[in-house]
Design an enzyme around this catalytic site. Structure first.
Site, PDB file in Angstrom:
ATOM      1  N   ASP A   1       0.909  -1.164  -0.144  1.00 21.88           N
ATOM      2  CA  ASP A   1       0.068   0.006  -0.155  1.00 21.88           C
ATOM      3  C   ASP A   1       1.051   1.283  -0.025  1.00 21.88           C
ATOM      4  OD1 ASP A   1      -1.873   2.185   1.308  1.00 21.88           O
ATOM      5  OD2 ASP A   1      -3.274   0.515   1.179  1.00 21.88           O
ATOM      6  N   ILE A   2       0.547   2.454  -1.038  1.00 22.62           N
ATOM      7  CA  ILE A   2       1.430   3.429  -1.094  1.00 22.62           C
ATOM      8  C   ILE A   2       1.276   4.398   0.198  1.00 22.62           C
ATOM      9  CG2 ILE A   2       1.523   3.334  -3.417  1.00 22.62           C
ATOM     10  CD1 ILE A   2      -0.654   5.822  -3.469  1.00 22.62           C
TER      11      ILE A   2
ATOM     12  N   ASN B   1     -13.216  -3.515   2.095  1.00 16.44           N
ATOM     13  CA  ASN B   1     -14.496  -2.339   1.610  1.00 16.44           C
ATOM     14  C   ASN B   1     -15.361  -3.004   0.624  1.00 16.44           C
ATOM     15  OD1 ASN B   1     -13.415  -1.133   4.115  1.00 16.44           O
ATOM     16  ND2 ASN B   1     -11.956   0.052   2.389  1.00 16.44           N
TER      17      ASN B   1
ATOM     18  N   HIS C   1     -10.291  -5.569  -3.725  1.00 15.81           N
ATOM     19  CA  HIS C   1      -8.940  -5.559  -3.201  1.00 15.81           C
ATOM     20  C   HIS C   1      -8.990  -5.862  -1.697  1.00 15.81           C
ATOM     21  CE1 HIS C   1     -10.014  -1.151  -2.912  1.00 15.81           C
ATOM     22  NE2 HIS C   1      -9.202  -1.001  -1.692  1.00 15.81           N
ATOM     23  N   LEU C   2      -8.154  -6.694  -1.133  1.00 11.82           N
ATOM     24  CA  LEU C   2      -8.159  -6.993   0.118  1.00 11.82           C
ATOM     25  C   LEU C   2      -6.864  -6.277   0.621  1.00 11.82           C
ATOM     26  CD1 LEU C   2      -9.587  -9.682  -1.332  1.00 11.82           C
ATOM     27  CD2 LEU C   2      -9.711 -10.401   0.836  1.00 11.82           C
TER      28      LEU C   2
ATOM     29  N   GLY D   1     -17.387   2.021   2.502  1.00  9.19           N
ATOM     30  CA  GLY D   1     -15.723   2.783   2.643  1.00  9.19           C
ATOM     31  C   GLY D   1     -14.965   2.231   1.308  1.00  9.19           C
ATOM     32  N   GLN D   2     -15.577   1.937   0.360  1.00  9.87           N
ATOM     33  CA  GLN D   2     -14.373   1.651  -0.847  1.00  9.87           C
ATOM     34  C   GLN D   2     -14.270   2.879  -1.520  1.00  9.87           C
ATOM     35  OE1 GLN D   2     -16.056  -1.331  -3.278  1.00  9.87           O
ATOM     36  NE2 GLN D   2     -14.239  -1.297  -4.606  1.00  9.87           N
TER      37      GLN D   2
END
Length: 116
Positions: free
Chosen positions: A32-33, A92, A105-106, A98-99
């Site tokens: 994750d960035i 999400n 994606h997980l 909250g997506q």
């Protein structure tokens, strides 16, 4: 099958760089960035599924593969094993869930106790 403006599809296609954790013909995992934990990576299907609720019975094997791969990748990335260790998996679905990116994606988080 890809979403025209989907950032994750662009990552899959190599148009946007990522720090890969794992890749095969069906799934991609990358860091994750904007990590929320010392270990934080995403696992996505290469097939463009906007949300989990868009998955169909023909996606059963793919979804199972993702779920079985996550523990292996979490340990590979440094999650502590056993009952005193562990990791959190978060997905999400939709705006109220909250997506923000509409490619299923997980999130996999570990390396400290992560909130409920």
């Amino acid at each position: 099958m890809s979403g025209d403006n989907c950032i994750f599809c662009k990552i899959i296609e190599g148009k946007i760089p990522s720090r890969k954790v794992y890749e095969d013909d069906e799934i991609l995992a990358f860091h994750d960035i904007n990590p929320s934990a010392p270990i934080h990576f995403l696992v996505i299907p290469k097939k463009h599924l906007p949300m989990l609720s868009d998955a169909r019975s023909e996606d059963t094997q793919l979804l199972g593969k993702i779920m079985l791969k996550i523990p292996e990748l979490a340990m590979q990335e440094g999650a502590n094993p056993g009952q005193t260790g562990g990791f959190k998996v978060l997905m999400n679905n939709g705006a109220e869930g909250g997506q923000e990116v509409y490619h299923m994606h997980l999130h996999v988080l570990a390396g400290k106790r992560v909130g409920n």
